[in-house]
Motif scaffolding. Structure first.
Motif, PDB file in Angstrom:
ATOM      1  N   PHE A   1     -24.945  -7.550 -18.063  1.00 37.49           N
ATOM      2  CA  PHE A   1     -24.981  -5.890 -18.227  1.00 37.49           C
ATOM      3  C   PHE A   1     -25.912  -4.702 -19.578  1.00 37.49           C
ATOM      4  O   PHE A   1     -25.842  -5.842 -20.420  1.00 37.49           O
ATOM      5  CB  PHE A   1     -23.317  -5.443 -17.790  1.00 37.49           C
ATOM      6  N   VAL A   2     -26.364  -3.823 -18.939  1.00 32.53           N
ATOM      7  CA  VAL A   2     -26.864  -3.070 -20.043  1.00 32.53           C
ATOM      8  C   VAL A   2     -25.980  -3.033 -21.538  1.00 32.53           C
ATOM      9  O   VAL A   2     -27.002  -2.492 -22.331  1.00 32.53           O
ATOM     10  CB  VAL A   2     -27.133  -2.117 -19.360  1.00 32.53           C
ATOM     11  N   LEU A   3     -24.641  -3.012 -21.338  1.00 27.86           N
ATOM     12  CA  LEU A   3     -23.575  -2.897 -22.280  1.00 27.86           C
ATOM     13  C   LEU A   3     -22.881  -4.179 -23.219  1.00 27.86           C
ATOM     14  O   LEU A   3     -23.495  -4.720 -21.744  1.00 27.86           O
ATOM     15  CB  LEU A   3     -23.447  -1.830 -22.424  1.00 27.86           C
ATOM     16  N   PRO A   4     -23.053  -4.347 -23.981  1.00 23.90           N
ATOM     17  CA  PRO A   4     -22.275  -5.431 -24.508  1.00 23.90           C
ATOM     18  C   PRO A   4     -20.828  -6.081 -23.649  1.00 23.90           C
ATOM     19  O   PRO A   4     -20.019  -4.830 -23.445  1.00 23.90           O
ATOM     20  CB  PRO A   4     -21.852  -5.615 -25.780  1.00 23.90           C
ATOM     21  N   ILE A   5     -20.601  -7.017 -23.018  1.00 23.01           N
ATOM     22  CA  ILE A   5     -19.369  -6.856 -22.480  1.00 23.01           C
ATOM     23  C   ILE A   5     -18.120  -7.698 -23.572  1.00 23.01           C
ATOM     24  O   ILE A   5     -18.817  -8.788 -24.181  1.00 23.01           O
ATOM     25  CB  ILE A   5     -19.648  -7.583 -21.187  1.00 23.01           C
ATOM     26  N   PHE A   6     -16.961  -7.352 -23.162  1.00 21.57           N
ATOM     27  CA  PHE A   6     -15.667  -8.030 -24.302  1.00 21.57           C
ATOM     28  C   PHE A   6     -15.362  -8.858 -23.076  1.00 21.57           C
ATOM     29  O   PHE A   6     -14.087  -7.401 -22.610  1.00 21.57           O
ATOM     30  CB  PHE A   6     -15.412  -7.054 -24.768  1.00 21.57           C
ATOM     31  N   ASN A   7     -14.807  -9.911 -22.564  1.00 22.48           N
ATOM     32  CA  ASN A   7     -14.004 -10.782 -21.129  1.00 22.48           C
ATOM     33  C   ASN A   7     -12.978 -11.074 -21.953  1.00 22.48           C
ATOM     34  O   ASN A   7     -13.030 -12.243 -23.700  1.00 22.48           O
ATOM     35  CB  ASN A   7     -15.701 -11.814 -21.269  1.00 22.48           C
ATOM     36  N   SER A   8     -12.054 -11.153 -22.047  1.00 21.88           N
ATOM     37  CA  SER A   8     -10.695 -10.493 -22.818  1.00 21.88           C
ATOM     38  C   SER A   8     -10.653 -11.768 -22.581  1.00 21.88           C
ATOM     39  O   SER A   8      -9.747 -12.457 -23.405  1.00 21.88           O
ATOM     40  CB  SER A   8      -9.650  -9.979 -22.083  1.00 21.88           C
ATOM     41  N   VAL A   9     -10.979 -12.905 -21.735  1.00 22.92           N
ATOM     42  CA  VAL A   9     -10.260 -14.448 -21.157  1.00 22.92           C
ATOM     43  C   VAL A   9     -11.386 -15.109 -21.870  1.00 22.92           C
ATOM     44  O   VAL A   9     -10.522 -16.388 -22.620  1.00 22.92           O
ATOM     45  CB  VAL A   9     -10.865 -15.046 -19.853  1.00 22.92           C
ATOM     46  N   ASP A  10     -12.306 -14.697 -22.380  1.00 24.21           N
ATOM     47  CA  ASP A  10     -13.192 -16.007 -23.352  1.00 24.21           C
ATOM     48  C   ASP A  10     -13.077 -15.496 -24.943  1.00 24.21           C
ATOM     49  O   ASP A  10     -13.073 -16.655 -25.605  1.00 24.21           O
ATOM     50  CB  ASP A  10     -14.587 -15.402 -23.207  1.00 24.21           C
ATOM     51  N   ILE A  11     -12.626 -13.951 -25.059  1.00 25.82           N
ATOM     52  CA  ILE A  11     -12.159 -13.823 -26.661  1.00 25.82           C
ATOM     53  C   ILE A  11     -10.354 -14.628 -26.563  1.00 25.82           C
ATOM     54  O   ILE A  11     -10.612 -14.932 -28.027  1.00 25.82           O
ATOM     55  CB  ILE A  11     -12.263 -12.221 -26.162  1.00 25.82           C
ATOM     56  N   LEU A  12      -9.407 -14.395 -26.280  1.00 25.69           N
ATOM     57  CA  LEU A  12      -7.860 -15.033 -26.131  1.00 25.69           C
ATOM     58  C   LEU A  12      -8.629 -16.710 -26.076  1.00 25.69           C
ATOM     59  O   LEU A  12      -7.601 -16.908 -27.020  1.00 25.69           O
ATOM     60  CB  LEU A  12      -7.508 -14.979 -24.386  1.00 25.69           C
ATOM     61  N   ALA A  13      -9.414 -17.764 -25.292  1.00 24.58           N
ATOM     62  CA  ALA A  13      -9.427 -18.939 -25.016  1.00 24.58           C
ATOM     63  C   ALA A  13     -10.493 -19.458 -26.987  1.00 24.58           C
ATOM     64  O   ALA A  13      -9.495 -20.200 -27.337  1.00 24.58           O
ATOM     65  CB  ALA A  13     -10.880 -19.445 -24.334  1.00 24.58           C
ATOM     66  N   ASP A  14     -10.980 -18.208 -27.161  1.00 27.13           N
ATOM     67  CA  ASP A  14     -12.169 -18.517 -28.990  1.00 27.13           C
ATOM     68  C   ASP A  14     -10.631 -18.540 -29.940  1.00 27.13           C
ATOM     69  O   ASP A  14     -10.751 -19.279 -30.984  1.00 27.13           O
ATOM     70  CB  ASP A  14     -12.867 -17.459 -29.057  1.00 27.13           C
ATOM     71  N   SER A  15     -10.190 -17.487 -29.564  1.00 24.33           N
ATOM     72  CA  SER A  15      -8.837 -17.101 -30.437  1.00 24.33           C
ATOM     73  C   SER A  15      -7.709 -18.257 -30.436  1.00 24.33           C
ATOM     74  O   SER A  15      -7.769 -18.995 -31.567  1.00 24.33           O
ATOM     75  CB  SER A  15      -8.171 -15.951 -30.046  1.00 24.33           C
ATOM     76  N   LEU A  16      -7.698 -19.115 -29.428  1.00 30.09           N
ATOM     77  CA  LEU A  16      -6.373 -19.976 -29.572  1.00 30.09           C
ATOM     78  C   LEU A  16      -6.726 -21.126 -29.850  1.00 30.09           C
ATOM     79  O   LEU A  16      -5.217 -21.460 -30.636  1.00 30.09           O
ATOM     80  CB  LEU A  16      -6.182 -20.370 -27.538  1.00 30.09           C
ATOM     81  N   LEU A  17      -8.701 -20.987 -29.373  1.00 27.26           N
ATOM     82  CA  LEU A  17      -8.880 -22.167 -30.269  1.00 27.26           C
ATOM     83  C   LEU A  17      -8.814 -22.459 -32.227  1.00 27.26           C
ATOM     84  O   LEU A  17      -8.905 -23.648 -32.606  1.00 27.26           O
ATOM     85  CB  LEU A  17     -10.350 -23.009 -29.719  1.00 27.26           C
ATOM     86  N   ARG A  18      -9.251 -21.324 -32.815  1.00 33.00           N
ATOM     87  CA  ARG A  18      -9.359 -21.024 -33.849  1.00 33.00           C
ATOM     88  C   ARG A  18      -8.412 -21.212 -34.163  1.00 33.00           C
ATOM     89  O   ARG A  18      -8.039 -21.864 -35.323  1.00 33.00           O
ATOM     90  CB  ARG A  18      -9.876 -20.036 -34.181  1.00 33.00           C
ATOM     91  N   TYR A  19      -6.730 -21.300 -33.710  1.00 32.27           N
ATOM     92  CA  TYR A  19      -5.604 -20.983 -33.672  1.00 32.27           C
ATOM     93  C   TYR A  19      -5.149 -22.970 -34.093  1.00 32.27           C
ATOM     94  O   TYR A  19      -4.928 -23.069 -35.105  1.00 32.27           O
ATOM     95  CB  TYR A  19      -4.328 -20.263 -32.885  1.00 32.27           C
ATOM     96  N   TYR A  20      -5.521 -23.604 -33.429  1.00 32.21           N
ATOM     97  CA  TYR A  20      -5.201 -24.927 -32.064  1.00 32.21           C
ATOM     98  C   TYR A  20      -5.615 -25.720 -33.832  1.00 32.21           C
ATOM     99  O   TYR A  20      -5.720 -26.853 -34.700  1.00 32.21           O
ATOM    100  CB  TYR A  20      -5.654 -25.438 -31.212  1.00 32.21           C
ATOM    101  N   TYR A  21      -7.515 -25.778 -34.149  1.00 35.77           N
ATOM    102  CA  TYR A  21      -8.255 -25.867 -34.727  1.00 35.77           C
ATOM    103  C   TYR A  21      -8.256 -25.879 -36.394  1.00 35.77           C
ATOM    104  O   TYR A  21      -9.142 -26.555 -36.834  1.00 35.77           O
ATOM    105  CB  TYR A  21      -9.970 -26.103 -34.441  1.00 35.77           C
ATOM    106  N   LYS A  22      -7.801 -24.790 -36.830  1.00 38.12           N
ATOM    107  CA  LYS A  22      -7.614 -24.363 -37.791  1.00 38.12           C
ATOM    108  C   LYS A  22      -7.091 -25.506 -39.324  1.00 38.12           C
ATOM    109  O   LYS A  22      -5.918 -25.888 -38.902  1.00 38.12           O
ATOM    110  CB  LYS A  22      -7.091 -22.950 -38.494  1.00 38.12           C
ATOM    111  N   ASP A  23      -7.469 -25.601 -40.473  1.00 41.61           N
ATOM    112  CA  ASP A  23      -7.465 -26.409 -41.321  1.00 41.61           C
ATOM    113  C   ASP A  23      -5.669 -26.033 -41.938  1.00 41.61           C
ATOM    114  O   ASP A  23      -5.971 -25.038 -41.229  1.00 41.61           O
ATOM    115  CB  ASP A  23      -7.996 -25.738 -42.680  1.00 41.61           C
TER     116      ASP A  23
END
Length: 237
Positions: A215-237
């Motif tokens: 798209f002509v503007l940046p898109i903030f995909n809520s599902v994609d962002i949630l997936a990243d957040s959950l994985l950061r939590y899971y794999y954090k030190d």
């Protein structure tokens, strides 16, 4: 940079089913990103996930169903406690209306999709962002409040556009979406751009299933962002 898999004793709890297609997308993204971002190769490398695909009455557009839906969701959170989850999330933007009540019966913190998306917008330096979501999400100000707290101006669709968004979301859940829905979404997004939006939030977990990838503007995909957040939590030190 690909991160190295760390052993973890964490378990991700996901309350989904609102709708089930979006919950499936979230699960698939967690698997794909575990491979691409954390070098998961063997079964034990992937995140431990408890997913409840909950058959709740439609409270998104029918407020009279809010009370029975909350009762069902509270029961699932209690089951998640029993399953030993170490964090909770909801694969639905609108259902975050109920998070304060669900937190009362949860033993672990909720990772808020609303907060994570808002923080992502802030981190990208965007100060005016358009929101595409269900009428309830828009009208209750879920995103507006979170964004404004970060100094970001939220730009919302017009009332008649909210009706179109509700129809599109319903079509995705029922499997009846078509090219006309895609064109309507693009039209609404373009109207938000004309109002000054420098980015667009897909603030309903069904919308990433039909919104164009470019798209002509940046898109903030809520599902994609949630997936990243959950994985950061899971794999954090």
């Amino acid at each position: 940079m690909v991160k190295k898999v760390q052993n973890t004793q964490r378990t991700i709890g996901i309350i989904g089913g609102m709708g089930p297609q979006a919950s499936s997308l979230l699960y698939n993204l967690l698997v794909q990103k575990a491979i691409s971002d954390y070098s998961a190769r063997n079964d034990e490398d992937f995140p431990d996930i408890v997913l409840f695909s909950v058959a709740v009455p439609n409270f998104i557009t029918k407020s009279r169903n809010m009370k029975p839906a909350l009762k069902i969701l509270k029961e699932k959170v209690i089951k998640a406690n029993e399953a030993g989850v170490t964090c909770m999330s909801i694969a639905c933007n609108t259902a975050h209306i109920l998070v304060p009540e669900l937190e009362k019966v949860s033993r672990v913190p909720f990772i808020s999709l609303i907060n994570e998306v808002s923080e992502k917008v802030r981190s990208e330096g965007i100060r005016e962002v358009g929101i595409l979501g269900s009428p309830t999400t828009i009208q209750t100000g879920l995103y507006q409040k979170a964004l404004e707290a970060k100094g970001i101006c939220a730009i919302s669709p017009e009332p008649e556009q909210l009706e179109s968004l509700e129809s599109i979301i319903t079509n995705v859940i029922s499997g009846n979406n078509d090219e006309g829905d895609v064109m309507s979404l693009i039209s609404i997004a373009n109207s938000l751009k004309k109002k000054g939006a420098k980015g667009i939030i897909l603030g309903c977990t069904e919308l990433p299933l039909v919104f164009p990838q470019s798209f002509v503007l940046p898109i903030f995909n809520s599902v994609d962002i949630l997936a990243d957040s959950l994985l950061r939590y899971y794999y954090k030190d």
